[in-house]
Design an enzyme around this catalytic site. Structure first.
Site, PDB file in Angstrom:
ATOM      1  N   ASP A  43      39.471  34.558  42.395  1.00 21.56           N
ATOM      2  CA  ASP A  43      39.868  35.875  42.885  1.00 21.56           C
ATOM      3  C   ASP A  43      38.917  36.920  42.291  1.00 21.56           C
ATOM      4  OD1 ASP A  43      42.800  37.137  44.072  1.00 21.56           O
ATOM      5  OD2 ASP A  43      41.414  38.502  43.045  1.00 21.56           O
ATOM      6  N   ASN A  97      51.773  35.372  49.041  1.00 22.80           N
ATOM      7  CA  ASN A  97      52.273  36.640  49.572  1.00 22.80           C
ATOM      8  C   ASN A  97      52.196  36.598  51.095  1.00 22.80           C
ATOM      9  OD1 ASN A  97      52.614  37.761  46.976  1.00 22.80           O
ATOM     10  ND2 ASN A  97      50.429  38.218  46.867  1.00 22.80           N
ATOM     11  N   HIS A 153      44.866  35.966  56.013  1.00 25.03           N
ATOM     12  CA  HIS A 153      44.460  34.560  56.135  1.00 25.03           C
ATOM     13  C   HIS A 153      45.213  33.833  55.028  1.00 25.03           C
ATOM     14  CE1 HIS A 153      41.268  31.356  56.978  1.00 25.03           C
ATOM     15  NE2 HIS A 153      41.925  30.889  55.913  1.00 25.03           N
ATOM     16  N   HIS A 198      46.570  32.194  51.976  1.00 28.85           N
ATOM     17  CA  HIS A 198      45.976  31.858  50.685  1.00 28.85           C
ATOM     18  C   HIS A 198      47.080  31.648  49.665  1.00 28.85           C
ATOM     19  CE1 HIS A 198      46.175  36.245  51.134  1.00 28.85           C
ATOM     20  NE2 HIS A 198      46.371  36.338  49.832  1.00 28.85           N
ATOM     21  N   HIS A 257      47.731  31.791  45.694  1.00 32.42           N
ATOM     22  CA  HIS A 257      47.185  32.207  44.403  1.00 32.42           C
ATOM     23  C   HIS A 257      47.624  31.163  43.379  1.00 32.42           C
ATOM     24  CE1 HIS A 257      46.563  36.630  45.412  1.00 32.42           C
ATOM     25  NE2 HIS A 257      47.414  36.295  46.370  1.00 32.42           N
TER      26      HIS A 257
HETATM   27  P1  AMP Z   1      47.193  39.160  48.795  1.00 35.04           P
HETATM   28  O1  AMP Z   1      47.770  40.468  48.368  1.00 35.04           O
HETATM   29  O2  AMP Z   1      48.076  38.002  48.482  1.00 35.04           O
HETATM   30  O3  AMP Z   1      46.742  39.184  50.250  1.00 35.04           O
HETATM   31  O4  AMP Z   1      45.931  38.961  47.885  1.00 35.04           O
HETATM   32  C1  AMP Z   1      44.597  39.061  48.304  1.00 35.04           C
HETATM   33  C2  AMP Z   1      43.735  38.694  47.121  1.00 35.04           C
HETATM   34  O5  AMP Z   1      42.402  38.545  47.570  1.00 35.04           O
HETATM   35  C3  AMP Z   1      43.702  39.761  46.003  1.00 35.04           C
HETATM   36  O6  AMP Z   1      44.142  39.155  44.781  1.00 35.04           O
HETATM   37  C4  AMP Z   1      42.239  40.179  45.942  1.00 35.04           C
HETATM   38  O7  AMP Z   1      41.799  40.455  44.631  1.00 35.04           O
HETATM   39  C5  AMP Z   1      41.537  38.972  46.562  1.00 35.04           C
HETATM   40  N1  AMP Z   1      40.247  39.257  47.176  1.00 35.04           N
HETATM   41  C6  AMP Z   1      39.943  40.227  48.046  1.00 35.04           C
HETATM   42  N2  AMP Z   1      38.657  40.150  48.415  1.00 35.04           N
HETATM   43  C7  AMP Z   1      38.130  39.092  47.768  1.00 35.04           C
HETATM   44  C8  AMP Z   1      36.841  38.490  47.708  1.00 35.04           C
HETATM   45  N3  AMP Z   1      35.819  38.963  48.426  1.00 35.04           N
HETATM   46  N4  AMP Z   1      36.662  37.403  46.927  1.00 35.04           N
HETATM   47  C9  AMP Z   1      37.693  36.913  46.183  1.00 35.04           C
HETATM   48  N5  AMP Z   1      38.934  37.435  46.203  1.00 35.04           N
HETATM   49  C10 AMP Z   1      39.150  38.509  46.965  1.00 35.04           C
END
Ligand code: AMP
Length: 126
Positions: A35, A97, A108, A110, A112
């Site tokens: 992340d 989330n 998309h 994901h 964590h």
């Molecule tokens: P969510 O709120 O569950 O959609 O979390 C999205 C996550 O993606 C956050 O923890 C961000 O820090 C992470 N994120 C956003 N852009 C990038 C990126 N380019 N590379 C890695 N992580 C990212």
């Protein structure tokens, strides 16, 4: 949120190699990467390579091969990071989330994987 997949979301761009990522593990159907804004000493995201918005979209539409690959990738990251309590790791938190109330920023799917410190209560009770 509707389930029309946005092919220009940030993780779609990572998969198209339009923006870089710090890959932890890559398989035929999944990608695990760090992340960019970690909330814990270990903060890794695991995504399927297919165009799935969230978990139920994925489970309803992905092939068995994709589903198995994704789940095994999650497991392998947990093992690789030595987080698994059965191997004397100190545990981890697995979060997906989803939608508005889940406060999903990137549309998309994901997972964590968070570890390396005590994560405290799961959500604020206020
Ligand atoms: P969510 O709120 O569950 O959609 O979390 C999205 C996550 O993606 C956050 O923890 C961000 O820090 C992470 N994120 C956003 N852009 C990038 C990126 N380019 N590379 C890695 N992580 C990212």
């Amino acid at each position: 949120m509707g389930l029309n997949y946005d092919f220009n979301n940030i993780f779609a761009k990572i998969l198209k190699k339009e923006i870089p990522n710090e890959t932890v593990l890559e398989t035929k159907h999944s990608l695990a990467f760090k992340d960019i804004n970690p909330a814990a000493p270990i903060h890794i995201l695991v995504i399927p390579k297919g165009p799935y918005v969230n978990y139920d979209h994925f489970i309803s539409n992905a092939t068995d091969e994709e589903i198995i690959d994704f789940n095994k990738t999650v497991k392998e990251v947990i093992e690789k990071q030595e987080l698994d309590p059965k191997s004397n790791g100190n545990g981890y938190r697995l979060i997906a989330n989803t939608g508005i109330n889940g406060v999903q920023e990137v549309p998309h799917l994901h997972f964590h994987i968070l570890g390396g410190k005590n994560m405290g209560f799961m959500v604020s009770k206020t």
